[in-house]
Motif scaffolding. Sequence first.
Motif: not given
Length: 131
Positions: A28-43
Amino acid sequence: MGLDMYAFSVNAEFAGDTQTNLKTSQADQERVARKSLMYWRKFNHLHGWMERLYEEKGGTAVFNCEAVRLMAEDLDQLETAMTTGSLTHTPGFFFGGSELYDDDVERLKEFIRLAREEIKQDRAVFYDSWW
């Protein structure tokens, strides 16, 4: 170990009506086009809010490695919770302390802005975590 939290977007067409537990395969990777937006730790304040949203949308699994979709109205509710101070401490062995850090709130504001832009571009926004 600890609470690692992620926000990402995918093509809205791929997500369809999915509100929880979006699953993708390598094919699915090409159709999904996943894009990272944000990362948090222990919020954990945000994680608890997302867990309640997950349950409201029908999620039934332990909220670990389970994604929940954020629609425009969910972002409005999240922004209200943030500005009114109603993001509350969510205890957990790996979740960190009860203090709400200014940096986390600033990153949350940026995430809400980014998420709204993604939705306008016909993308689906999800939150996921691992602990």
